[in-house]
Each structure stands twice: as structure tokens, then as C-alpha cells.
Design a protein around this motif. Structure first.
Motif, PDB file in Angstrom:
ATOM      1  N   GLY A 107      14.592  36.219  19.092  1.00 57.26           N
ATOM      2  CA  GLY A 107      14.238  36.323  17.687  1.00 57.26           C
ATOM      3  C   GLY A 107      15.456  36.339  16.803  1.00 57.26           C
ATOM      4  O   GLY A 107      15.420  36.887  15.694  1.00 57.26           O
ATOM      5  N   PHE A 108      16.550  35.761  17.277  1.00 56.29           N
ATOM      6  CA  PHE A 108      17.809  35.750  16.540  1.00 56.29           C
ATOM      7  C   PHE A 108      18.554  34.473  16.910  1.00 56.29           C
ATOM      8  O   PHE A 108      18.096  33.689  17.751  1.00 56.29           O
ATOM      9  CB  PHE A 108      18.651  36.986  16.884  1.00 56.29           C
ATOM     10  CG  PHE A 108      18.852  37.182  18.366  1.00 56.29           C
ATOM     11  CD1 PHE A 108      19.896  36.555  19.042  1.00 56.29           C
ATOM     12  CD2 PHE A 108      17.981  37.983  19.095  1.00 56.29           C
ATOM     13  CE1 PHE A 108      20.079  36.731  20.409  1.00 56.29           C
ATOM     14  CE2 PHE A 108      18.155  38.161  20.469  1.00 56.29           C
ATOM     15  CZ  PHE A 108      19.206  37.537  21.123  1.00 56.29           C
ATOM     16  N   SER A 109      19.687  34.273  16.317  1.00 55.69           N
ATOM     17  CA  SER A 109      20.505  33.103  16.658  1.00 55.69           C
ATOM     18  C   SER A 109      21.891  33.546  17.091  1.00 55.69           C
ATOM     19  O   SER A 109      22.358  34.638  16.739  1.00 55.69           O
ATOM     20  CB  SER A 109      20.612  32.150  15.461  1.00 55.69           C
ATOM     21  OG  SER A 109      21.244  32.786  14.372  1.00 55.69           O
TER      22      SER A 109
ATOM     23  N   GLU B 284      19.506  29.077  18.977  1.00 59.00           N
ATOM     24  CA  GLU B 284      18.740  29.129  17.744  1.00 59.00           C
ATOM     25  C   GLU B 284      17.528  30.022  17.967  1.00 59.00           C
ATOM     26  O   GLU B 284      17.074  30.199  19.110  1.00 59.00           O
ATOM     27  CB  GLU B 284      18.293  27.728  17.323  1.00 59.00           C
ATOM     28  CG  GLU B 284      19.435  26.785  16.983  1.00 59.00           C
ATOM     29  CD  GLU B 284      20.249  27.238  15.787  1.00 59.00           C
ATOM     30  OE1 GLU B 284      19.687  27.944  14.914  1.00 59.00           O
ATOM     31  OE2 GLU B 284      21.449  26.893  15.711  1.00 59.00           O
ATOM     32  N   GLU B 285      16.997  30.584  16.911  1.00 57.78           N
ATOM     33  CA  GLU B 285      15.805  31.412  17.033  1.00 57.78           C
ATOM     34  C   GLU B 285      14.693  30.622  17.721  1.00 57.78           C
ATOM     35  O   GLU B 285      14.409  29.483  17.366  1.00 57.78           O
ATOM     36  CB  GLU B 285      15.357  31.880  15.651  1.00 57.78           C
ATOM     37  CG  GLU B 285      14.225  32.887  15.691  1.00 57.78           C
ATOM     38  CD  GLU B 285      13.916  33.486  14.326  1.00 57.78           C
ATOM     39  OE1 GLU B 285      12.846  34.104  14.184  1.00 57.78           O
ATOM     40  OE2 GLU B 285      14.751  33.335  13.411  1.00 57.78           O
ATOM     41  N   GLY B 286      14.091  31.232  18.735  1.00 58.77           N
ATOM     42  CA  GLY B 286      13.041  30.580  19.507  1.00 58.77           C
ATOM     43  C   GLY B 286      13.527  29.990  20.810  1.00 58.77           C
ATOM     44  O   GLY B 286      12.719  29.694  21.705  1.00 58.77           O
TER      45      GLY B 286
ATOM     46  N   LYS C 177       5.675  39.719  18.722  1.00 60.97           N
ATOM     47  CA  LYS C 177       5.653  39.232  17.350  1.00 60.97           C
ATOM     48  C   LYS C 177       4.708  38.043  17.274  1.00 60.97           C
ATOM     49  O   LYS C 177       4.897  37.052  17.989  1.00 60.97           O
ATOM     50  CB  LYS C 177       7.060  38.823  16.899  1.00 60.97           C
ATOM     51  CG  LYS C 177       7.132  38.393  15.445  1.00 60.97           C
ATOM     52  CD  LYS C 177       8.573  38.068  15.055  1.00 60.97           C
ATOM     53  CE  LYS C 177       8.675  37.663  13.596  1.00 60.97           C
ATOM     54  NZ  LYS C 177      10.067  37.315  13.214  1.00 60.97           N
ATOM     55  N   GLU C 178       3.683  38.203  16.473  1.00 59.69           N
ATOM     56  CA  GLU C 178       2.677  37.150  16.294  1.00 59.69           C
ATOM     57  C   GLU C 178       2.090  36.702  17.628  1.00 59.69           C
ATOM     58  O   GLU C 178       1.921  35.522  17.902  1.00 59.69           O
ATOM     59  CB  GLU C 178       3.288  35.955  15.539  1.00 59.69           C
ATOM     60  CG  GLU C 178       3.767  36.309  14.137  1.00 59.69           C
ATOM     61  CD  GLU C 178       4.437  35.136  13.429  1.00 59.69           C
ATOM     62  OE1 GLU C 178       4.616  34.081  14.077  1.00 59.69           O
ATOM     63  OE2 GLU C 178       4.767  35.287  12.246  1.00 59.69           O
ATOM     64  N   GLY C 179       1.821  37.708  18.466  1.00 61.35           N
ATOM     65  CA  GLY C 179       1.168  37.448  19.744  1.00 61.35           C
ATOM     66  C   GLY C 179       2.071  36.927  20.836  1.00 61.35           C
ATOM     67  O   GLY C 179       1.599  36.592  21.932  1.00 61.35           O
ATOM     68  N   GLN C 180       3.386  36.871  20.601  1.00 61.32           N
ATOM     69  CA  GLN C 180       4.333  36.358  21.594  1.00 61.32           C
ATOM     70  C   GLN C 180       5.432  37.384  21.841  1.00 61.32           C
ATOM     71  O   GLN C 180       5.906  38.041  20.916  1.00 61.32           O
ATOM     72  CB  GLN C 180       4.959  35.048  21.106  1.00 61.32           C
ATOM     73  CG  GLN C 180       5.935  34.425  22.112  1.00 61.32           C
ATOM     74  CD  GLN C 180       6.612  33.171  21.551  1.00 61.32           C
ATOM     75  OE1 GLN C 180       6.802  33.056  20.342  1.00 61.32           O
ATOM     76  NE2 GLN C 180       6.965  32.242  22.417  1.00 61.32           N
ATOM     77  N   LEU C 181       5.844  37.500  23.108  1.00 57.07           N
ATOM     78  CA  LEU C 181       6.967  38.367  23.436  1.00 57.07           C
ATOM     79  C   LEU C 181       8.271  37.666  23.084  1.00 57.07           C
ATOM     80  O   LEU C 181       8.498  36.509  23.466  1.00 57.07           O
ATOM     81  CB  LEU C 181       6.956  38.727  24.924  1.00 57.07           C
ATOM     82  CG  LEU C 181       5.844  39.670  25.398  1.00 57.07           C
ATOM     83  CD1 LEU C 181       5.902  39.843  26.911  1.00 57.07           C
ATOM     84  CD2 LEU C 181       5.961  41.027  24.713  1.00 57.07           C
TER      85      LEU C 181
END
Length: 406
Positions: free
Chosen positions: A335-337, A391-393, A355-359
Motif C-alpha cells: 500500500g505504498f511505493s 509502485e503501490e499495488g 483495505k477494500e476487501g484485499q490484504l
């Protein structure tokens, strides 16, 4: 070595683990004291578990003439079988009242749950379609006599102690605990409970290391704080080498004028490894003091935690005779970059969140090597290889503290 002259983490680990001196002394340990110990010989069961066919429920046991009936049957109740009682053979055409864990009588093939029966006087009505083996726990279904239950190198956990008790084992042969001498260096250090003073800081590393070593089941020789003086450092290391299987220090292995540990180790023995491509924790040293293995961790609190978890922990586990294990590793979106690629493999202190249904992995905002609160806040590490950006994700390797055993 990488371009900066630093040894990569995996290479350093391979080197360290290939040079581990195993504890070879063993001792018999009472079961009540066996938690956290490492088995030195296999445990073989001399009994079956369970020792006899027994009932999985409270109900009524029926025989060959009553199972697989297409109709409900009304049967007389010929005996009552509580747990711990040796039953008589089941009379033909009858049922026996039986309780959970009680031995199945000779001739009994199935147990009908009491909720499925109708009872009147000394008669019981059992439903149709009861099959042989229903609600019966077979002799030896858990453990067979002659079976190896736990093997050499197994770290005994609470469930293992219960398992050993289930086969009647009262003592187990274990490797002797590894004796680890802990040394803290730094004239700036004071102990918790002392009044704060200008230029002083509380010695957190000592308590972090002692607690981590306790978690690993080590016998700890706590040598306290050693002044930033070469003679004092030489004396402490010499004393430690006579008592311990491993010397573990924090601080004093960098290149400052007051960092005497590195010099003292070289005078008393040898320094075989220094400066790793790990962040935090670059100034990590390995060698020996008069033949006793030495691991010198950095002085910054978060660097101590990281280098212990990644470098010292597997070394200590192997030295104690523990069977090698694969730490639980998983790839998790971040969840960060990470915008700038580093020259060292970095261990970010992170927390697994939803977060929003995802770990995803959430990063502690301050990753400085001096910020120990990052380790207390986190539940694991995100491993960022040297030369890597994120990158985030994007996916990163996540090492949970629980999976590392810390």
C-alpha cells in the motif's frame, strides 16, 4: 560482494549456516519442562492411541444384527458403559448405553447419537440406516504402536507436549540449551529505572536481545553494559568466550573511534565477515573469540531487531539442533511505493491490513534504524531486494514475525 563491497544477505546466511557449531550434549527433560526444547532423538510410541475402539459421542452402541437396518429398531438396553469401564460383550439383539470416550464392547459396531434415539423404560428405538463404524473412533486411528511420533530436531510446542503425554512419555531426550553471552556496549547507555541524564539513553538492545533469545529457548549469560574502552571490551569478550557457546553483542562494530568490539575480536580471535548488504544493519560482524563464535549486531535498536531476525535467529536455531524450516513467505500487494532503488536488501517494518476487501502491506512511516517503535507496531517485514523499486499495488515478499518465531 556487491559493487559497494557489501556481502548480500543470502550469501552471508549460507556462509554462517555452513559454519554453525552444533550443540552435541543432550539431557533428559521432564515433560512439564519440555516446551521450547529441541528433540535429540526420535520419539517412538509404544502404545496405540486410542488404545481401544471407543465412542465419539454419548449414545447407544449396536451390533451386527442392528446395523444397516432399513427400519427403525426397538432394542433392549443390556448394559451401561461409562468411560474407564471395561464392558461386557454386547448381547445379541440389544443396545448398550455408552458415553463419549468409553470402550466399544466386543460385538459393537456402531454408536447412535442419543439425540437420534427414543428411550422408554429399558428399551431404545434406533433409527434406520445406521452404518458400521458410525461414531466409532478406531484403535490406533491417531497413533500406532511403533510409529515415530516426533523426530530429531523437532522444536517442542504446546501441542507436541500434549501429544507426548498421550503416549505416556514422561521424559524426552533434548539437546542442551545453547548458552549465549549478551554484551551491550556504549558509554551513553543507562538501565531502565535509572534517572534520565544528559547525553544518556536507556539500553533497549539488551532487553530486546534477551527477550528474543528467551523466545528461542537459549540459556542467557547477561554480561550487561561494557564501557567504550578497549581493555574492558577485551575482558568482557574473554570472559564470554570461556562460558558461552555463542557471543552476541550490540554496538561497537562500526568504524568510529569508540567502536572497540571489532578491534577486540580481531585481537582475541578472527573476524570472518563484516558489512552486509542489509538495511537496516550494515555493520554486522561474524567471527570468533578464542574459538567461540561471535556475532556482532549493530547498535541502532531497529537494526538489532532486523539483523537478529534475519541473520542471528537461523544461526541460533541450527546451533541448537533444530531441524531447518522454511519460514512462511507470501507475496502481498503493498500500500505504498518505493521510488528509489537501494544497494542493500531492505526489511521494511510493515503490518498486514485489509483495505477494500484485499490484504495489503501498510508501512510504518518512519523506517529509521533508530526507531524501535516501528518493530513494535509491525507484524512482519516487507523484503525489498537491492536495486528494486515498487509502485503501490506491486507485490512484495512478506515475512511475518510469527512465521519467523519472533
Amino acid at each position: 560482494m556487491n559493487a559497494a563491497g557489501l556481502m548480500p544477505v543470502d550469501q552471508a546466511l549460507d556462509y554462517l549456516l555452513s559454519n554453525v557449531s552444533l550443540v552435541d550434549q543432550t539431557e533428559d527433560v521432564d515433560l512439564n519442562s519440555a516446551l521450547g526444547r529441541v528433540l535429540a532423538e526420535p520419539v517412538v510410541s509404544v502404545v496405540n492411541v486410542p488404545p481401544y475402539d471407543n465412542s465419539a459421542v454419548d449414545g447407544y452402541v449396536i451390533g451386527n444384527d442392528s446395523v444397516d437396518s432399513k427400519d427403525a429398531l426397538e432394542l433392549s438396553v443390556s448394559q451401561r458403559i461409562p468411560a474407564g469401564i471395561v464392558p461386557s460383550r454386547l448381547k445379541a439383539g440389544s443396545a448398550a448405553r455408552i458415553f463419549t470416550g468409553a470402550e466399544i464392547p466386543e460385538g459393537g459396531l456402531a454408536v447412535v447419537m442419543q439425540e437420534d434415539c427414543e428411550i422408554a423404560d429399558h428399551q431404545v428405538v434406533v433409527p434406520a440406516g445406521i452404518s458400521a463404524g458410525q461414531n466409532v473412533r478406531k484403535c490406533g486411528q491417531d497413533i500406532r504402536s511403533g510409529e515415530v511420533v516426533l523426530n530429531v530436531g523437532h522444536l517442542l510446542q504446546a501441542q507436541d507436549v500434549g501429544l507426548l503425554a498421550s503416549i505416556g512419555v514422561a521424559k524426552v531426550r533434548c539437546f542442551r540449551r545453547l548458552k549465549v553471552a549478551v554484551i551491550s556496549t556504549g558509554d551513553e547507555l543507562i538501565e531502565p529505572g535509572e534517572a534520565p541524564a544528559p547525553g544518556k539513553i536507556y539500553n533497549s538492545n539488551r532487553y530486546t536481545l534477551v527477550s528474543l533469545l528467551q523466545r528461542l529457548g537459549c540459556e542467557i549469560i547477561d554480561l550487561g553494559i561494557v564501557p567504550d574502552q578497549l581493555d574492558a571490551t577485551l575482558d568482557a569478550l574473554s570472559s564470554a568466550s570461556r562460558e558461552a557457546d555463542l557471543i552476541l553483542s550490540s554496538g561497537g562494530v562500526s568504524v568510529g573511534e569508540e567502536d572497540h568490539v571489532k578491534v577486540a575480536v580481531q585481537q582475541l580471535g578472527a573476524l570472518d565477515l563484516w558489512r552486509l548488504a542489509i538495511k537496516p544493519g550494515k555493520p554486522l560482524a561474524y567471527g570468533n573469540v578464542s574459538g567461540t563464535p561471535f556475532l556482532g549486531l549493530p547498535g541502532n535498536p531497529s537494526a538489532v531487531f532486523v539483523t537478529f531476525a534475519i541473520i542471528a535467529r537461523p544461526y541460533i536455531e541450527k546451533a541448537q539442533g533444530r531441524r531447518s524450516r522454511e519460514s512462511a513467505r507470501m507475496k502481498v500487494p503493498v500500500g505504498f511505493s518505493v521510488k528509489k532503488a537501494g544497494i542493500r536488501q531492505e526489511y521494511l517494518r510493515v503490518r498486514l491490513i485489509e483495505k477494500e476487501g484485499q490484504l495489503i502491506l501498510d508501512k510504518f512511516p518512519n523506517q529509521s534504524s533508530g526507531v524501535l517503535s516501528s518493530a513494535s507496531w509491525a507484524d512482519g517485514f516487507a523484503v525489498i531486494p537491492a536495486g528494486k523499486t515498487l509502485e503501490e499495488g506491486d507485490l512484495a515478499e512478506y515475512l511475518s514475525f510469527a512465521g519467523l518465531g519472533i
